[in-house]
Design a protein around this motif. Structure first.
Motif, PDB file in Angstrom:
ATOM      1  N   LEU A 122      22.500   1.814   1.394  1.00  0.00           N
ATOM      2  CA  LEU A 122      22.555   3.184   0.873  1.00  0.00           C
ATOM      3  C   LEU A 122      21.930   3.264  -0.513  1.00  0.00           C
ATOM      4  CD1 LEU A 122      23.513   6.081   1.297  1.00  0.00           C
ATOM      5  CD2 LEU A 122      25.692   5.432   0.290  1.00  0.00           C
ATOM      6  N   GLN A 123      22.204   2.291  -1.355  1.00  0.00           N
ATOM      7  CA  GLN A 123      21.594   2.275  -2.682  1.00  0.00           C
ATOM      8  C   GLN A 123      20.075   2.169  -2.584  1.00  0.00           C
ATOM      9  OE1 GLN A 123      23.417  -0.914  -4.857  1.00  0.00           O
ATOM     10  NE2 GLN A 123      25.316   0.230  -5.233  1.00  0.00           N
ATOM     11  N   GLN A 124      19.594   1.318  -1.695  1.00  0.00           N
ATOM     12  CA  GLN A 124      18.150   1.165  -1.503  1.00  0.00           C
ATOM     13  C   GLN A 124      17.543   2.467  -0.988  1.00  0.00           C
ATOM     14  OE1 GLN A 124      16.360  -1.384  -2.468  1.00  0.00           O
ATOM     15  NE2 GLN A 124      14.452  -0.472  -1.773  1.00  0.00           N
ATOM     16  N   LEU A 125      18.228   3.129  -0.087  1.00  0.00           N
ATOM     17  CA  LEU A 125      17.750   4.397   0.459  1.00  0.00           C
ATOM     18  C   LEU A 125      17.671   5.458  -0.634  1.00  0.00           C
ATOM     19  CD1 LEU A 125      18.305   4.695   3.993  1.00  0.00           C
ATOM     20  CD2 LEU A 125      18.412   6.904   2.901  1.00  0.00           C
ATOM     21  N   LEU A 126      18.662   5.504  -1.519  1.00  0.00           N
ATOM     22  CA  LEU A 126      18.664   6.472  -2.611  1.00  0.00           C
ATOM     23  C   LEU A 126      17.566   6.174  -3.629  1.00  0.00           C
ATOM     24  CD1 LEU A 126      22.478   6.999  -3.179  1.00  0.00           C
ATOM     25  CD2 LEU A 126      20.853   8.614  -2.202  1.00  0.00           C
ATOM     26  N   VAL A 127      17.279   4.884  -3.838  1.00  0.00           N
ATOM     27  CA  VAL A 127      16.180   4.528  -4.750  1.00  0.00           C
ATOM     28  C   VAL A 127      14.848   4.963  -4.157  1.00  0.00           C
ATOM     29  CG1 VAL A 127      14.920   2.565  -5.725  1.00  0.00           C
ATOM     30  CG2 VAL A 127      17.412   2.635  -5.879  1.00  0.00           C
ATOM     31  N   GLU A 128      14.685   4.769  -2.867  1.00  0.00           N
ATOM     32  CA  GLU A 128      13.434   5.137  -2.205  1.00  0.00           C
ATOM     33  C   GLU A 128      13.293   6.655  -2.076  1.00  0.00           C
ATOM     34  OE1 GLU A 128      13.517   3.110   1.516  1.00  0.00           O
ATOM     35  OE2 GLU A 128      13.219   1.118   0.608  1.00  0.00           O
ATOM     36  N   ASN A 129      14.395   7.380  -1.912  1.00  0.00           N
ATOM     37  CA  ASN A 129      14.381   8.835  -1.725  1.00  0.00           C
ATOM     38  C   ASN A 129      15.330   9.495  -2.742  1.00  0.00           C
ATOM     39  OD1 ASN A 129      12.717   8.604   0.644  1.00  0.00           O
ATOM     40  ND2 ASN A 129      14.547   7.912   1.703  1.00  0.00           N
TER      41      ASN A 129
END
Length: 65
Positions: A54-61
């Motif tokens: 989820l953290q990676q997804l938020l960084v990407e988007n």
């Protein structure tokens, strides 16, 4: 024909008695394993992985929310 003498049969009787006595004394090993409860560890591991994803997804988007 004469029957065999008891002294000639003695080794056979000793051998038979030895085999029978050793066969009766076989050791028995019993192993009892208690069930392992690993559900808490698996749950924590899944949560950590989902949190990282989820953290990676938020960084990407960043405009996702």
């Amino acid at each position: 024909m004469r029957p065999p003498s008891p002294l000639r049969l003695a080794p056979a009787f000793v051998m038979a008695a030895t085999v029978l006595s050793l066969g009766a004394c076989t050791p028995t090993v019993r192993l009892e394993v208690a069930p392992i409860e690993i559900y808490a560890k698996l749950d924590a591991d899944v949560r950590v992985r989902l949190d990282r994803e989820l953290q990676q997804l938020l960084v990407e988007n960043p405009n996702l929310f």
